[in-house]
Each structure stands twice: as C-alpha cells, then as structure tokens.
Design a protein around this motif. Structure first.
Motif, PDB file in Angstrom:
ATOM      1  N   LEU A   1     -60.507 -32.281 -18.152  1.00  0.00           N
ATOM      2  CA  LEU A   1     -61.933 -32.606 -18.048  1.00  0.00           C
ATOM      3  C   LEU A   1     -62.735 -31.843 -19.095  1.00  0.00           C
ATOM      4  O   LEU A   1     -62.385 -30.718 -19.462  1.00  0.00           O
ATOM      5  CB  LEU A   1     -62.461 -32.244 -16.650  1.00  0.00           C
ATOM      6  CG  LEU A   1     -61.720 -32.845 -15.456  1.00  0.00           C
ATOM      7  CD1 LEU A   1     -62.317 -32.326 -14.156  1.00  0.00           C
ATOM      8  CD2 LEU A   1     -61.763 -34.365 -15.500  1.00  0.00           C
ATOM      9  N   MET A   2     -63.812 -32.463 -19.585  1.00  0.00           N
ATOM     10  CA  MET A   2     -64.650 -31.785 -20.574  1.00  0.00           C
ATOM     11  C   MET A   2     -65.692 -30.927 -19.870  1.00  0.00           C
ATOM     12  O   MET A   2     -66.332 -31.388 -18.922  1.00  0.00           O
ATOM     13  CB  MET A   2     -65.366 -32.826 -21.444  1.00  0.00           C
ATOM     14  CG  MET A   2     -64.422 -33.624 -22.313  1.00  0.00           C
ATOM     15  SD  MET A   2     -65.303 -34.821 -23.325  1.00  0.00           S
ATOM     16  CE  MET A   2     -66.019 -33.732 -24.547  1.00  0.00           C
ATOM     17  N   PRO A   3     -65.885 -29.692 -20.331  1.00  0.00           N
ATOM     18  CA  PRO A   3     -66.997 -28.908 -19.790  1.00  0.00           C
ATOM     19  C   PRO A   3     -68.310 -29.558 -20.223  1.00  0.00           C
ATOM     20  O   PRO A   3     -68.408 -30.067 -21.350  1.00  0.00           O
ATOM     21  CB  PRO A   3     -66.814 -27.521 -20.415  1.00  0.00           C
ATOM     22  CG  PRO A   3     -65.891 -27.707 -21.556  1.00  0.00           C
ATOM     23  CD  PRO A   3     -65.124 -28.971 -21.347  1.00  0.00           C
ATOM     24  N   LEU A   4     -69.299 -29.550 -19.325  1.00  0.00           N
ATOM     25  CA  LEU A   4     -70.532 -30.275 -19.622  1.00  0.00           C
ATOM     26  C   LEU A   4     -71.671 -29.360 -20.080  1.00  0.00           C
ATOM     27  O   LEU A   4     -72.761 -29.843 -20.393  1.00  0.00           O
ATOM     28  CB  LEU A   4     -70.970 -31.082 -18.390  1.00  0.00           C
ATOM     29  CG  LEU A   4     -69.948 -32.086 -17.850  1.00  0.00           C
ATOM     30  CD1 LEU A   4     -70.524 -32.867 -16.675  1.00  0.00           C
ATOM     31  CD2 LEU A   4     -69.497 -33.057 -18.947  1.00  0.00           C
ATOM     32  N   ASN A   5     -71.433 -28.046 -20.118  1.00  0.00           N
ATOM     33  CA  ASN A   5     -72.519 -27.116 -20.438  1.00  0.00           C
ATOM     34  C   ASN A   5     -73.182 -27.428 -21.769  1.00  0.00           C
ATOM     35  O   ASN A   5     -74.409 -27.378 -21.898  1.00  0.00           O
ATOM     36  CB  ASN A   5     -72.006 -25.676 -20.436  1.00  0.00           C
ATOM     37  CG  ASN A   5     -71.407 -25.300 -19.103  1.00  0.00           C
ATOM     38  OD1 ASN A   5     -70.444 -25.929 -18.659  1.00  0.00           O
ATOM     39  ND2 ASN A   5     -71.985 -24.319 -18.439  1.00  0.00           N
TER      40      ASN A   5
ATOM     41  N   THR B   1     -68.346 -26.516 -10.346  1.00  0.00           N
ATOM     42  CA  THR B   1     -68.252 -25.380 -11.258  1.00  0.00           C
ATOM     43  C   THR B   1     -66.886 -24.724 -11.145  1.00  0.00           C
ATOM     44  O   THR B   1     -66.411 -24.456 -10.044  1.00  0.00           O
ATOM     45  CB  THR B   1     -69.353 -24.348 -10.928  1.00  0.00           C
ATOM     46  OG1 THR B   1     -70.593 -25.033 -10.909  1.00  0.00           O
ATOM     47  CG2 THR B   1     -69.396 -23.245 -11.966  1.00  0.00           C
ATOM     48  N   TYR B   2     -66.249 -24.523 -12.289  1.00  0.00           N
ATOM     49  CA  TYR B   2     -64.961 -23.834 -12.301  1.00  0.00           C
ATOM     50  C   TYR B   2     -65.017 -22.732 -13.353  1.00  0.00           C
ATOM     51  O   TYR B   2     -65.335 -23.000 -14.515  1.00  0.00           O
ATOM     52  CB  TYR B   2     -63.836 -24.817 -12.617  1.00  0.00           C
ATOM     53  CG  TYR B   2     -62.484 -24.166 -12.850  1.00  0.00           C
ATOM     54  CD1 TYR B   2     -61.819 -23.512 -11.808  1.00  0.00           C
ATOM     55  CD2 TYR B   2     -61.890 -24.178 -14.107  1.00  0.00           C
ATOM     56  CE1 TYR B   2     -60.604 -22.907 -12.014  1.00  0.00           C
ATOM     57  CE2 TYR B   2     -60.667 -23.576 -14.322  1.00  0.00           C
ATOM     58  CZ  TYR B   2     -60.014 -22.944 -13.270  1.00  0.00           C
ATOM     59  OH  TYR B   2     -58.809 -22.341 -13.481  1.00  0.00           O
ATOM     60  N   GLU B   3     -64.724 -21.506 -12.930  1.00  0.00           N
ATOM     61  CA  GLU B   3     -64.763 -20.343 -13.819  1.00  0.00           C
ATOM     62  C   GLU B   3     -66.047 -20.305 -14.635  1.00  0.00           C
ATOM     63  O   GLU B   3     -66.027 -20.096 -15.851  1.00  0.00           O
ATOM     64  CB  GLU B   3     -63.549 -20.367 -14.760  1.00  0.00           C
ATOM     65  CG  GLU B   3     -62.236 -20.494 -13.994  1.00  0.00           C
ATOM     66  CD  GLU B   3     -61.346 -19.265 -14.113  1.00  0.00           C
ATOM     67  OE1 GLU B   3     -61.064 -18.875 -15.249  1.00  0.00           O
ATOM     68  OE2 GLU B   3     -60.955 -18.717 -13.059  1.00  0.00           O
ATOM     69  N   GLY B   4     -67.167 -20.550 -13.959  1.00  0.00           N
ATOM     70  CA  GLY B   4     -68.471 -20.411 -14.603  1.00  0.00           C
ATOM     71  C   GLY B   4     -68.922 -21.597 -15.431  1.00  0.00           C
ATOM     72  O   GLY B   4     -70.047 -21.610 -15.933  1.00  0.00           O
ATOM     73  N   LYS B   5     -68.054 -22.586 -15.623  1.00  0.00           N
ATOM     74  CA  LYS B   5     -68.448 -23.760 -16.409  1.00  0.00           C
ATOM     75  C   LYS B   5     -68.586 -24.988 -15.514  1.00  0.00           C
ATOM     76  O   LYS B   5     -67.842 -25.151 -14.547  1.00  0.00           O
ATOM     77  CB  LYS B   5     -67.402 -24.057 -17.488  1.00  0.00           C
ATOM     78  CG  LYS B   5     -67.539 -23.175 -18.699  1.00  0.00           C
ATOM     79  CD  LYS B   5     -66.631 -23.700 -19.803  1.00  0.00           C
ATOM     80  CE  LYS B   5     -66.529 -22.692 -20.924  1.00  0.00           C
ATOM     81  NZ  LYS B   5     -65.228 -22.806 -21.601  1.00  0.00           N
ATOM     82  N   VAL B   6     -69.529 -25.870 -15.901  1.00  0.00           N
ATOM     83  CA  VAL B   6     -69.763 -27.091 -15.137  1.00  0.00           C
ATOM     84  C   VAL B   6     -68.882 -28.212 -15.676  1.00  0.00           C
ATOM     85  O   VAL B   6     -68.856 -28.458 -16.879  1.00  0.00           O
ATOM     86  CB  VAL B   6     -71.249 -27.488 -15.234  1.00  0.00           C
ATOM     87  CG1 VAL B   6     -71.478 -28.863 -14.620  1.00  0.00           C
ATOM     88  CG2 VAL B   6     -72.120 -26.449 -14.561  1.00  0.00           C
ATOM     89  N   TYR B   7     -68.126 -28.874 -14.778  1.00  0.00           N
ATOM     90  CA  TYR B   7     -67.210 -29.934 -15.214  1.00  0.00           C
ATOM     91  C   TYR B   7     -67.591 -31.311 -14.697  1.00  0.00           C
ATOM     92  O   TYR B   7     -66.860 -32.278 -14.883  1.00  0.00           O
ATOM     93  CB  TYR B   7     -65.771 -29.598 -14.820  1.00  0.00           C
ATOM     94  CG  TYR B   7     -65.172 -28.530 -15.702  1.00  0.00           C
ATOM     95  CD1 TYR B   7     -64.559 -28.865 -16.905  1.00  0.00           C
ATOM     96  CD2 TYR B   7     -65.263 -27.191 -15.356  1.00  0.00           C
ATOM     97  CE1 TYR B   7     -64.029 -27.896 -17.732  1.00  0.00           C
ATOM     98  CE2 TYR B   7     -64.738 -26.207 -16.173  1.00  0.00           C
ATOM     99  CZ  TYR B   7     -64.118 -26.570 -17.367  1.00  0.00           C
ATOM    100  OH  TYR B   7     -63.609 -25.602 -18.185  1.00  0.00           O
ATOM    101  N   GLY B   8     -68.715 -31.389 -13.999  1.00  0.00           N
ATOM    102  CA  GLY B   8     -69.128 -32.683 -13.498  1.00  0.00           C
ATOM    103  C   GLY B   8     -70.565 -32.589 -13.035  1.00  0.00           C
ATOM    104  O   GLY B   8     -71.060 -31.489 -12.741  1.00  0.00           O
ATOM    105  N   LEU B   9     -71.265 -33.719 -12.990  1.00  0.00           N
ATOM    106  CA  LEU B   9     -72.602 -33.707 -12.422  1.00  0.00           C
ATOM    107  C   LEU B   9     -72.487 -34.131 -10.964  1.00  0.00           C
ATOM    108  O   LEU B   9     -71.782 -35.090 -10.640  1.00  0.00           O
ATOM    109  CB  LEU B   9     -73.535 -34.650 -13.184  1.00  0.00           C
ATOM    110  CG  LEU B   9     -73.865 -34.230 -14.616  1.00  0.00           C
ATOM    111  CD1 LEU B   9     -74.902 -35.177 -15.218  1.00  0.00           C
ATOM    112  CD2 LEU B   9     -74.368 -32.789 -14.685  1.00  0.00           C
ATOM    113  N   PRO B  10     -73.184 -33.397 -10.069  1.00  0.00           N
ATOM    114  CA  PRO B  10     -73.093 -33.731  -8.646  1.00  0.00           C
ATOM    115  C   PRO B  10     -73.771 -35.067  -8.373  1.00  0.00           C
ATOM    116  O   PRO B  10     -74.781 -35.400  -9.008  1.00  0.00           O
ATOM    117  CB  PRO B  10     -73.869 -32.602  -7.960  1.00  0.00           C
ATOM    118  CG  PRO B  10     -74.244 -31.618  -9.015  1.00  0.00           C
ATOM    119  CD  PRO B  10     -74.085 -32.270 -10.347  1.00  0.00           C
ATOM    120  N   PHE B  11     -73.208 -35.834  -7.469  1.00  0.00           N
ATOM    121  CA  PHE B  11     -73.804 -37.106  -7.056  1.00  0.00           C
ATOM    122  C   PHE B  11     -73.364 -37.369  -5.622  1.00  0.00           C
ATOM    123  O   PHE B  11     -72.176 -37.378  -5.336  1.00  0.00           O
ATOM    124  CB  PHE B  11     -73.332 -38.231  -7.991  1.00  0.00           C
ATOM    125  CG  PHE B  11     -74.008 -39.562  -7.748  1.00  0.00           C
ATOM    126  CD1 PHE B  11     -75.359 -39.722  -8.007  1.00  0.00           C
ATOM    127  CD2 PHE B  11     -73.287 -40.641  -7.271  1.00  0.00           C
ATOM    128  CE1 PHE B  11     -75.984 -40.949  -7.798  1.00  0.00           C
ATOM    129  CE2 PHE B  11     -73.905 -41.874  -7.055  1.00  0.00           C
ATOM    130  CZ  PHE B  11     -75.250 -42.029  -7.320  1.00  0.00           C
TER     131      PHE B  11
END
Lengths: 296, 442
Positions: free
Chosen positions: B109-113, B135-145
């Motif tokens: 997955l691509m980080p989205l930050n 959030t995984y290890e401080g990075k966002v990997y998806g937008l919540p919906f």
C-alpha cells in the motif's frame, strides 16, 4: 510448422505445469510472502514443520480420514457392486442411484449435508431422536466432526468405487465360478476364493487412487467450515482445528497468512508422503494384481 | 453472493469495454487527456453498489477528465496477486483495517501522507478516532470511510418476559452475567431453547477478530505493547476475559452451546438467533439495527442499545469497542495515484456522500459534521457514534502478522470454550506462536 502446431502444448506444459512445480520447490526453501522477493532460508521451513503443533494436528486429521476412509470406501464400494451385480429387475436404476452422488457438485452437496447434520433441526438427529439414540453435535462438536466429514466424503465417492468394482465383477471368470460351485463352495467361500482374488487389480487401483484423493481432501471441509453456521464466519478447520485437513492448512498458510514458502514446503512434503505410500502400495499390491486369472 | 455478482461484473466489464471504445473520440475534443481509474470495492452488488455508482457519476460530472470503473472484488488472494503482478487497480476499498498494517509493512500500500500534504487535505474534518485504524507506524495508509464499532444490543421483550426491567440494561458485567442466566431457558436433554448471551456470537462475523478481542480490552487487557514491541496475548486480564467466556460453556455445556449456534440461521437474517428472538443480548454493531428494522420490524422498537458493561471496579471501561473503518487505499503500482487520491479525498470528505452512505449501510460517519440523516435521530444509533469517538475505542494491533494473530486468537477462543483447554493455556499458546511469527518464523 510442426513446432508451431505443438506450441500450445509446449507452452502449456512448460509454462503452466513444469515451471510452477519447479518454482514451488525453490519457494519451499525461501521465506516468501508474495509481496516481497523471496529470501533463501535453506531447510528452515521444513524444520519449522516439525515443531508446528498445528501442522501435526492437520497431519493427524488427514491420516484419520485416510486410514478410515480408504478401507471403508473399498468395503462399501465392493458391497454395493455385489448388490447391483445381481440379476434383479430395475438393476440399472439402482446402479444409477448409487452412482448419482458422484456427479452432484461437491459444494452444493456439502451445504445440504450441513443441514442434515444440523444438531437441533437436522434430518439425521431427527431420525436418531425418534429411535431414542444419542444425537451428537456432528460438525459443531470437535469429537464428531471428523466422522461427520467422513460420512459426507464417502457418500460422494463410494459410487465411483462401486462402478469400478462392478466392471471388475464382469471379469470374474464364469468357468471358475462354475467349477467352485461344483466343488460345493458356498456363497461366502466363492467370494473369498474366487471373486476377491479376481478383483485384486481393481482393489489395488481403488486403494492407490483412494489414498491419493483422501490425502488431498479439501472441498468438503473448506465449504463446511468457511460457509459456517451462525457462529463461524470463516474458522477454517473448525471446531477447534478438528477438521483442519492438510490441504486446508496449506491453503491457509498460502492465501490467508501469506506464508507462500511454508505452504510450498508443505506441498512438497505431501507429495513425498503420497509418493512413498504409492510405492509401498505397489510393493504390497504385487500379490493382489497377480490374482487376475493368471493374465497379469 | 459471489455467484450473483458475476453477471453484474460481466456487465460492468462489457460497459467498460464499450466506454473504452467510445472515449478516445470525445477525449480529443478536450484539453486534458482522460484518466481512467479502476476501483475495487467490497460493497458487492445491490443498493450499496448503486449508491457508489451515483457517487462516481457525480464525481465524473465535476471532473470531466476522469472516468472511474468500479468492480466488486473481495478476494484478498486476488488483490495481492494483482499488486505483486504489477496490475493493481488505482483504488481499493478494503472493508476492514485488520490487515492494513500487514499489507503496508510488506509494501503493498502507498503511504498517503505526501498526498495529504500536497492537496492540503484538512485531516481535522475527520473524527480523531477514524484515523486510528488507517495508521501504521505513524503513517496513514488509507482514508477512513464509514466507521463501525460494537455495543450491547438487547431484546426488551425477552427482558420483560424474564421479569427484568427492559429500561434498565446491565451496568456491570456481573449484572449482565446474572441477567443472561435469567434469560436462558434449557429444555429437555440440556437443549438450549433461549439463551441470554452467547460470548462467541457473532464473533468475527461483525468485523472483530473474535469476541475475546473486545473482552480483553473490557477487562483492562490488551493485545500488543507498542512500547516494548511485545505481543501481550497472555496478560492476566485477557485470561480473565476468556475465562468469563468459558464460564457460559461450563454452565450450559459446550455441546449444548455449540448446538444452539449451529442450529441457528445465518447472521443478519430473520433466522439469526438474535433476530429470531432466541438470543437476548448481543455484542454487535449499529448495522444490526438496520437489519432488524428490515427483517423483523415488529421487534425493532423493542431493541435496546447500551454500552457493553465492564466488570465492577473497571466501570471506566464500559462501552469498550473496537473501532474500524472501510479504508480507501491506493495499492503500490497504481497507474494514477494522484488522481486516485483526489477521488478518495473527495469521497471521504464529502458530507453529503457520507450522510447518504451512513444512512444506507447504517455505519458511522467518519466526518465530524454531516447533514442530518434519519439514523442519526435514533438515540440507539447515536450511542454507537458516541462510543466510536470515546477513549474506549481500540484498534486491533497493526503488525506484520495481524491476520495470523487474529486467526490464532479465534482458535484460542474455540480451544477454551469448546475444546476443554484452560483460558490461560489457550492464550499462552497464542502468545508463543505469535511471538515466534513476529520474530520471523515462516
């Protein structure tokens, strides 16, 4: 030109058959999660198997199914074949009826069996209850789930064995049977001394193919535990790993946990087991095969 | 459901081919080249899909150079092989965050930050807890919906019939246990005719890895220590939680408990034990209200919702739940990541889209402010919204072995409840196998 015509086969054989087999052997020596490149770890996957309690549980479940399933399937198949070999009216209808389960799609049949095995409202427990017999939890009870699975599998496969035996029965020499009868041999003696030896090759064939297919059982357990009742939404091998067959655990490692390397190693171990058992059966089967009217 | 999807998927495929054939001609008239995005979604067919298609058409009208094709794809093996093979879609709606960290760790997955920064997306539009599951290890990997959680749903009719006050749901776990016993009727031969509470139902069917996941937190335990990077499956609080589950199986018999569930119909159908009035209380989510309303409208007004009570002495933990969402992610190798991000950002931050979808699937808005929708006016639904925003909303640990951990925990639950193992031994087994797996065993 010739090569061009052969190309589809060559591509199919090398690309879709040999290559996957070869690459799975390579993966079995790696740590491979599909997403990242495989890392060589030597025999670690194989070593881990020895210490993996779930692997042994799956191994035991599969051995249980095979050890009970193959002899039962031979005995039932032979029994049915003898019955439908009789010259009675409508015998072909009986043959068709017993063979029918083999051609019904396994998934659909498994779902119907799950209803039959339903502990409170199922057909089977309804009958057992009428007869004042114990009503087990079948697929929901870890102590009964394997017998239930076995019943399901046998129901679906025994027709095949029956047909092969039936074909074998046509080969029993009428002269020998007549001679035995003149010698005063009863039904049981004729079965033991004439029919069974003549059926040796058929028994051998059915035993070998039976062992191979029982060791690879997958569909029934997969459907029964992933379709689930109200409780299990996807507990492969539920309840309590009691129906986690070898192939199911292999699938789980490959496609749920992403342990493609470990799953490949498991596949090769299963192949080795099947290969060795088949070789052993061929050794044991020499006497069986010789039985066929001296032609073998 | 999968089989019914095929004709629809085929039709969409044909439509996509037809669209591809006609687009170039019209595209030549525009300045910007047309970008084709593919989205794999997990809503399946039916009205959810129709709603998603409406949203997509609306977006395409606003962005004439973007065309989006959505397909129902829920098979993880298929998704992973598409990513590995270099042919992933541009957008995936994951449906759960259970393995988001696992996939992120493996580079799927691509980080989205970076996208969030570049597009100046206001993360404050979302409820704070919505970010936890993506959030995984401080990075966002998806937008919540469409967030979701669980609480206590109970059948007031059965409460009345058992002589309990239907407007006084249990306030402590001890009281819940006592009520559950009163609400249970055992027939001849030990057969359970009505059950007060079933600790393993609906289990993982509602998005948690197993009931024990939530109960562990409820008892003051937890599953992973971020500080020491240690698996904590065998914490004494977790063991107490599992022992509490087991106590129902000891009291009524494992066989009778299993038979009760095995005999009931599938989850969220009129035959499911709660909807059919055979089970008095469940630890389940807001969508259960919607299914109740559709399937058994006569019982719907008699369903009460309350925070799931904690053991006495831990009252601060009442209302414990997991918090999850339907992460909108961009897989590694997506052809148009920026355009994909612009769509998911528009989708996830659009208040009207959010309200429409929340009403449709009875899930919780991920946004702080959305136009009013009918479910929001139901105090029972609002309770789920409050819980999701509270401090007792937890996420399943995002690890490289999250899936395996979840399966092992479900297994331990079975070992303890119907397999006859002690709660302690069952969880120690998980502790050992998952610690090993985390350390890199195959």
């Amino acid at each position: 030109m010739a090569l061009g015509l052969l190309a589809p086969w060559i591509v199919g054989f090398f690309g879709l058959f040999l290559y996957p087999i070869g690459i799975s052997l390579y993966y079995s020596f790696t740590n491979y999660d599909i997403l990242q490149p495989p890392q060589w770890i030597g025999f670690l996957n194989y070593a881990y198997m020895v210490h993996d309690p779930v692997f042994w549980q799956a191994f035991y479940n599969t051995a249980y199914m095979t050890v009970l399933g193959v002899p039962l399937s031979l005995a039932l198949g032979l029994g049915l074949a003898l019955m439908v070999n009789a010259r009675v009216r409508g015998v072909s209808a009986y043959r068709a009826i017993f063979y029918l389960p083999t051609i019904v799609p396994t998934v659909a049949v498994t779902i119907i069996w799950m209803w039959i095995f339903n502990p409170d409202y199922g057909l089977l427990n309804g009958l057992l209850g009428l007869l004042h017999l114990p009503t087990p939890g079948w697929l929901s009870d870890p102590g009964w789930s394997k017998p239930a699975l076995l019943i399901m599998v046998l129901w679906g496969t025994v027709g095949q064995t029956m047909v092969v035996y039936l074909a074998g029965l046509q080969n029993v020499s009428p002269e020998l049977m007549e001679a035995a009868m003149l010698d005063g041999a009863g039904g049981w003696a004729r079965l033991r001394a004439v029919v069974l030896p003549a059926l040796g090759p058929v028994t051998f064939y059915s035993a070998v193919t039976g062992v191979i297919s029982f060791l690879q059982l997958f569909t029934q357990a997969f459907v029964a535990t992933s379709a689930g009742g109200a409780g299990g939404a996807g507990d492969l091998g539920a309840p309590v790993h009691s129906t986690l067959l070898y192939s199911l655990y292999l699938y789980q490692n490959a496609f749920q946990f992403g342990h493609m390397g470990y799953a490949s190693a498991m596949a090769w171990v299963l192949f080795a087991i099947i290969f060795l058992l088949t070789v052993a059966l061929f050794g044991l089967g020499k006497d069986l095969v010789r039985g066929e009217g001296g032609t073998a | 459901m999968k089989t019914r999807m095929w004709p629809a998927a085929f039709a969409v495929g044909l439509a996509a081919v037809a669209a591809a054939a006609t687009v170039p001609a019209s595209a030549q008239n525009r300045a910007a080249p047309v970008i084709h995005l593919t989205m794999w979604q997990q809503w399946g067919g039916g009205h959810e899909r129709a709603a998603l298609d409406r949203i997509i058409r609306e977006y395409e009208a606003l962005h004439p150079n973007v065309r989006i094709t959505e397909l129902p794809v829920t098979n993880n093996a298929k998704i992973l092989s598409a990513i590995t093979g270099g042919t992933p879609p541009d957008i995936i709606d994951l449906g759960t965050s259970l393995y988001l960290g696992e996939w992120a760790a493996k580079g799927a997955l691509m980080p989205l930050n970076g996208f969030i920064r570049k597009t100046h997306l206001d993360t404050g539009l979302f409820t704070a807890n919505s970010w936890k599951p993506v959030t995984y290890e401080g990075k966002v990997y998806g937008l919540p919906f469409m967030d979701f959680d669980v609480g206590l749903l109970y059948n007031k009719k059965l409460f009345r019939a058992a002589g309990l006050n239907p407007n006084d749901p249990p306030k402590t776990l001890e009281q819940l246990t006592a009520d559950a016993y009163k609400l249970t009727r055992v027939g001849p031969g030990g057969r359970i005719e009505q059950l007060g509470f079933d600790p393993v139902y609906p289990g993982q069917a509602n998005g948690q890895v197993a009931t024990i996941e939530d109960l562990g937190w409820l008892f003051g335990g937890g599953w992973y220590d971020q500080a020491t990077h240690r698996v904590t499956a065998d914490l004494p609080a977790n063991v107490r939680a599992l022992a509490w589950e087991k106590s129902f199986f000891t009291k009524y018999g494992a066989k009778a408990m299993s038979a009760f569930l095995a005999s009931a119909g599938a989850y969220l159908t009129p035959q499911d034990p709660f909807e059919s009035g055979k089970l008095a209380m469940v630890y389940d989510g807001p969508w259960a209200l919607a299914y109740m309303k559709a399937n058994v409208p006569s019982l719907f007004p008699d369903i009460g919702v309350a925070p799931f009570p904690a053991p006495s002495g831990l009252s601060g933990r009442s209302g414990t739940t997991f918090i999850d969402t339907n992460p909108q992610v961009i897989p590694t190798g997506a052809k148009h990541p920026m355009a994909a991000f612009q769509f998911i950002a528009w989708e996830a931050t659009n208040p009207q889209v959010t309200a429409t979808f929340a009403q449709l699937v009875a899930n919780l808005p991920q946004l702080r402010h959305v136009p009013s929708f009918p479910w929001e006016n139901d105090p029972r639904f609002r309770l789920f919204m409050q819980e999701a925003a509270g401090t007792n909303a937890h996420v399943w640990p995002q690890l490289t072995v999250s899936t395996q951990y979840g399966v092992a925990l479900g297994q331990a639950e079975q070992e303890a409840t119907i397999g006859g193992m002690s709660a302690k031994a069952a969880l120690e087994q998980v502790q050992q196998s998952i610690s090993q797996a985390l350390a890199g065993a195959p």
